[in-house]
Design a protein around this motif. Structure first.
Motif, mmCIF file in Angstrom:
data_model
loop_
_atom_site.group_PDB
_atom_site.id
_atom_site.type_symbol
_atom_site.label_atom_id
_atom_site.label_comp_id
_atom_site.label_asym_id
_atom_site.label_seq_id
_atom_site.Cartn_x
_atom_site.Cartn_y
_atom_site.Cartn_z
ATOM 1 N N PHE A 1 5.354 51.301 2.333
ATOM 2 C CA PHE A 1 6.476 51.695 1.467
ATOM 3 C C PHE A 1 6.877 50.564 0.537
ATOM 4 O O PHE A 1 8.058 50.381 0.228
ATOM 5 C CB PHE A 1 7.686 52.157 2.307
ATOM 6 C CG PHE A 1 7.412 53.416 3.095
ATOM 7 C CD1 PHE A 1 7.359 54.648 2.456
ATOM 8 C CD2 PHE A 1 7.178 53.370 4.460
ATOM 9 C CE1 PHE A 1 7.089 55.811 3.179
ATOM 10 C CE2 PHE A 1 6.905 54.526 5.182
ATOM 11 C CZ PHE A 1 6.860 55.745 4.536
ATOM 12 N N PHE B 1 10.414 56.882 2.138
ATOM 13 C CA PHE B 1 10.107 58.252 1.702
ATOM 14 C C PHE B 1 10.179 58.269 0.177
ATOM 15 O O PHE B 1 10.639 57.314 -0.450
ATOM 16 C CB PHE B 1 11.119 59.262 2.262
ATOM 17 C CG PHE B 1 12.504 59.078 1.703
ATOM 18 C CD1 PHE B 1 13.359 58.096 2.200
ATOM 19 C CD2 PHE B 1 12.952 59.873 0.642
ATOM 20 C CE1 PHE B 1 14.620 57.910 1.664
ATOM 21 C CE2 PHE B 1 14.226 59.685 0.112
ATOM 22 C CZ PHE B 1 15.062 58.703 0.617
ATOM 23 N N CYS B 2 9.690 59.358 -0.414
ATOM 24 C CA CYS B 2 9.966 59.606 -1.835
ATOM 25 C C CYS B 2 10.381 61.070 -1.945
ATOM 26 O O CYS B 2 10.463 61.771 -0.937
ATOM 27 C CB CYS B 2 8.750 59.298 -2.712
ATOM 28 S SG CYS B 2 7.408 60.484 -2.548
ATOM 29 N N CYS C 1 8.662 63.142 5.461
ATOM 30 C CA CYS C 1 7.746 62.080 5.016
ATOM 31 C C CYS C 1 6.748 61.794 6.142
ATOM 32 O O CYS C 1 7.077 61.200 7.163
ATOM 33 C CB CYS C 1 8.510 60.813 4.650
ATOM 34 S SG CYS C 1 7.400 59.457 4.225
ATOM 35 N N SER C 2 5.510 62.238 5.960
ATOM 36 C CA SER C 2 4.535 62.141 7.046
ATOM 37 C C SER C 2 4.220 60.694 7.411
ATOM 38 O O SER C 2 3.991 60.384 8.582
ATOM 39 C CB SER C 2 3.252 62.879 6.671
ATOM 40 O OG SER C 2 2.749 62.351 5.466
ATOM 41 N N MET C 3 4.230 59.804 6.429
ATOM 42 C CA MET C 3 3.909 58.413 6.760
ATOM 43 C C MET C 3 5.038 57.778 7.573
ATOM 44 O O MET C 3 4.790 56.991 8.470
ATOM 45 C CB MET C 3 3.626 57.615 5.489
ATOM 46 C CG MET C 3 2.313 58.053 4.839
ATOM 47 S SD MET C 3 1.643 56.851 3.691
ATOM 48 C CE MET C 3 2.968 56.690 2.552
ATOM 49 N N MET D 1 8.834 63.582 -2.918
ATOM 50 C CA MET D 1 7.810 64.626 -2.778
ATOM 51 C C MET D 1 8.002 65.441 -1.492
ATOM 52 O O MET D 1 8.049 66.660 -1.528
ATOM 53 C CB MET D 1 6.407 64.012 -2.795
ATOM 54 C CG MET D 1 5.339 65.073 -2.706
ATOM 55 S SD MET D 1 3.704 64.403 -2.886
ATOM 56 C CE MET D 1 2.753 65.745 -2.194
ATOM 57 N N CYS D 2 8.111 64.752 -0.359
ATOM 58 C CA CYS D 2 8.324 65.488 0.896
ATOM 59 C C CYS D 2 9.771 65.337 1.364
ATOM 60 O O CYS D 2 10.236 66.087 2.214
ATOM 61 C CB CYS D 2 7.423 64.989 2.022
ATOM 62 S SG CYS D 2 5.809 64.440 1.527
ATOM 63 N N GLY D 3 10.462 64.331 0.840
ATOM 64 C CA GLY D 3 11.839 64.099 1.267
ATOM 65 C C GLY D 3 11.870 63.299 2.557
ATOM 66 O O GLY D 3 10.857 63.151 3.252
ATOM 67 N N TRP E 1 7.014 49.952 -2.739
ATOM 68 C CA TRP E 1 6.897 50.726 -3.974
ATOM 69 C C TRP E 1 6.542 49.859 -5.177
ATOM 70 O O TRP E 1 5.735 50.252 -6.019
ATOM 71 C CB TRP E 1 8.190 51.498 -4.242
ATOM 72 C CG TRP E 1 8.367 52.587 -3.224
ATOM 73 C CD1 TRP E 1 9.143 52.545 -2.101
ATOM 74 C CD2 TRP E 1 7.700 53.850 -3.200
ATOM 75 N NE1 TRP E 1 9.004 53.708 -1.380
ATOM 76 C CE2 TRP E 1 8.131 54.534 -2.036
ATOM 77 C CE3 TRP E 1 6.777 54.478 -4.034
ATOM 78 C CZ2 TRP E 1 7.673 55.798 -1.697
ATOM 79 C CZ3 TRP E 1 6.333 55.746 -3.705
ATOM 80 C CH2 TRP E 1 6.773 56.390 -2.550
HETATM 81 S S1 SF4 Z 1 4.468 61.034 2.805
HETATM 82 FE FE1 SF4 Z 1 5.552 62.278 1.267
HETATM 83 S S2 SF4 Z 1 7.653 61.479 1.201
HETATM 84 FE FE2 SF4 Z 1 6.404 59.981 2.293
HETATM 85 S S3 SF4 Z 1 5.879 58.557 0.690
HETATM 86 FE FE3 SF4 Z 1 4.168 59.995 0.840
HETATM 87 S S4 SF4 Z 1 4.628 61.595 -0.644
HETATM 88 FE FE4 SF4 Z 1 6.513 60.406 -0.366
#
Ligand code: SF4
Length: 481
Positions: free
Chosen positions: A375, A408-409, A417-419, A411-413, A377
């Motif tokens: 993360f 997180f970003c 955030c899967s990562m 995209m998934c919130g 960025w």
């Molecule tokens: S997993 Fe989704 S929310 Fe997390 S950084 Fe990647 S795109 Fe963004």
């Protein structure tokens, strides 16, 4: 007489340009010299191009990308062209071709050479058309005059369509789109009207002497390239390629560096064969391909249709890719088109370098992936192929500085955030705990780490009931769904 990089490489000399290229590509200078001496790579480097930072084009080196700029009768001027040059170099073009066909050709060309750190290429037949007014009035003398002048101005490589022979022209009868190369169509018209052989072919040895004097590299043009899938890999295309193979040898005999241009529009399954044929017929001279587009149905998106083909071509051995912008077939590209075209082609070139295991190519991907997983960025933007766009897209929804290390970003919130979830699911040492039948889940540490982190599943703000179209939903009513 000043000598070319090829002459000097063949004589066993490692030139300053070869040393610089070796440094840029992390290769041994002797290896660079050998590749140039064998004609497997070129270092376009006109003696008069003082601002040049030398680069190399060859199958064994990083795949390169060319951007075309240039004015037309209807648009652009000197300032506009210099802006395009700057944009092209800024977004990663390895070479730039000035394809101007409008006004002030000399002024624009000289300014481009003066300001460009990358090799400048041209297509001299365009200037010949401007000067003769009527293409059929072009003379041998005019062509030689223009080529000589452009060589003196510092142009590093020129597209010379010397392989379009009068005997090849009938082979294009019955094509769906005829002859689509500008240079090819002009020469075909000249040959038909004058009843004489292609003047660039007739004067080829004289052109070699000019090129040898200034160290201009040939880009042997494919004037009979296919302009649609239906015309790909036809007799006309391969007859011209055979002639280009012969001309490659003639140029090498004069100590002139050579690359060979390729199509165009080619179905995906024919690309590898096209590249291998060129390598075979032209004894490994670097192949410089335009795309190819792998489908004809997407005007407005041809930077994508062609980047797909370019990736395949580079994987099969093409050394340089000529970019295509979204405006291809539709209009003259502007600054934003140059940016989009270059991004598409740098992706194609890099994807091919990764696929062919070019030493070090994947390091870039690995570094970006690490920054992504951490993360980090700012580092992610810095490493991105187009850092400004990556940051602009991120900041559209999460602009604050506090989001530059957010886990997180948008995209998934935060919740999905899967990562972030993956990291929370791992033990402190980054490992997942193996779960088998004998694992006592009640005492497993995995049971703890798999609990949602505090705060991310806070449902206190969710109303107990919601009403949609007069129907009230409660947690119980969802259970009936
Ligand atoms: S997993 Fe989704 S929310 Fe997390 S950084 Fe990647 S795109 Fe963004």
């Amino acid at each position: 007489m000043a000598r070319t990089q090829l002459h000097r490489a063949m004589a066993g000399e490692i030139t300053p340009a070869m040393r610089r290229v070796a440094e840029r590509e992390t290769r041994k200078p002797e290896y660079v010299r050998e590749q140039v001496a064998d004609g497997q790579a070129v270092i376009p480097n006109n003696h008069a191009h003082e601002s040049l930072d030398p680069m190399i084009i060859g199958q064994q080196f990083a795949t390169k990308v060319n951007a075309n700029i240039g004015n037309s009768d209807t648009t652009s001027n000197l300032q506009g062209e210099l802006r395009k040059l700057h944009t092209a170099v800024h977004y990663g073009a390895d070479t730039v071709m000035d394809l101007s066909t409008g006004e002030n050709l000399d002024e624009i060309r000289e300014a481009n050479v003066e300001h460009s750190p990358v090799p400048i290429g041209t297509v001299p037949i365009y200037e010949a058309v401007k000067r003769a007014k009527n293409p059929t009035d072009i003379t041998h003398e005019l062509l030689i005059d223009i080529i000589k002048k452009q060589a003196e101005q510092g142009v590093d490589y020129m597209t010379i369509h010397a392989g379009v022979l009068m005997e090849h022209l009938p082979l294009t009868d019955g094509r769906k789109t005829g002859i689509v190369s500008r240079g090819g169509s002009i020469l075909a018209q000249w040959i038909e009207e004058n009843g004489m052989q292609n003047p660039l072919y007739a004067k080829f040895e004289e052109i070699c002497e000019i090129f040898a004097k200034h160290d201009v590299t040939f880009s042997l043009g494919d004037g009979l390239r296919p302009g649609c899938l239906a015309d790909a890999s036809d007799e006309a295309q391969f007859a011209e390629l055979e002639t280009l193979g012969e001309l490659t040898q003639v140029a090498w005999d004069h100590g002139v560096q050579v690359m060979v241009e390729g199509p165009g529009h080619v179905p995906m399954d024919q690309i590898k064969d096209n590249v291998e044929r060129q390598q075979d017929m032209c004894d490994g001279a670097p192949f410089y391909v335009l795309g190819p587009l792998v489908t004809d149905v997407a005007p407005g998106y041809d930077h994508i249709t062609s980047a797909i083909g370019a990736t395949e071509a580079a994987r099969a051995g093409a050394a340089m890719l000529c970019y295509v912008t979204p405006k291809e077939h539709l209009g003259l590209p502007d600054k934003e088109d140059v940016r989009d075209g270059l991004a598409a082609y740098r992706i194609a070139a890099h994807a091919a370098d990764v696929a062919t295991s070019l030493p070090g190519a994947q390091d870039w991907d690995d570094a970006l992936s690490e920054a992504r997983y951490e993360f980090d960025w700012r580092r992610q933007f810095e490493l991105a192929l187009d850092p400004e766009r990556a940051q602009a897209y991120h900041d559209q929804t999460l602009p604050g500085d506090n989001y530059k290390d957010a886990r997180f970003c948008s995209m998934c919130g935060v919740e999905f955030c899967s990562m972030r979830i993956d990291q929370d699911a791992r033990d402190a040492d980054g490992k997942m705990t193996a779960i088998d039948d004998e694992t006592d889940l009640a005492v497993s540490s995995a049971a703890d780490v798999n609990l949602p982190p505090v705060g991310t599943h806070d449902t206190s703000h969710v109303p107990e009931e919601i009403e949609i179209d007069g129907v009230t939903f409660t947690p119980e009513s969802h259970a009936d769904d």
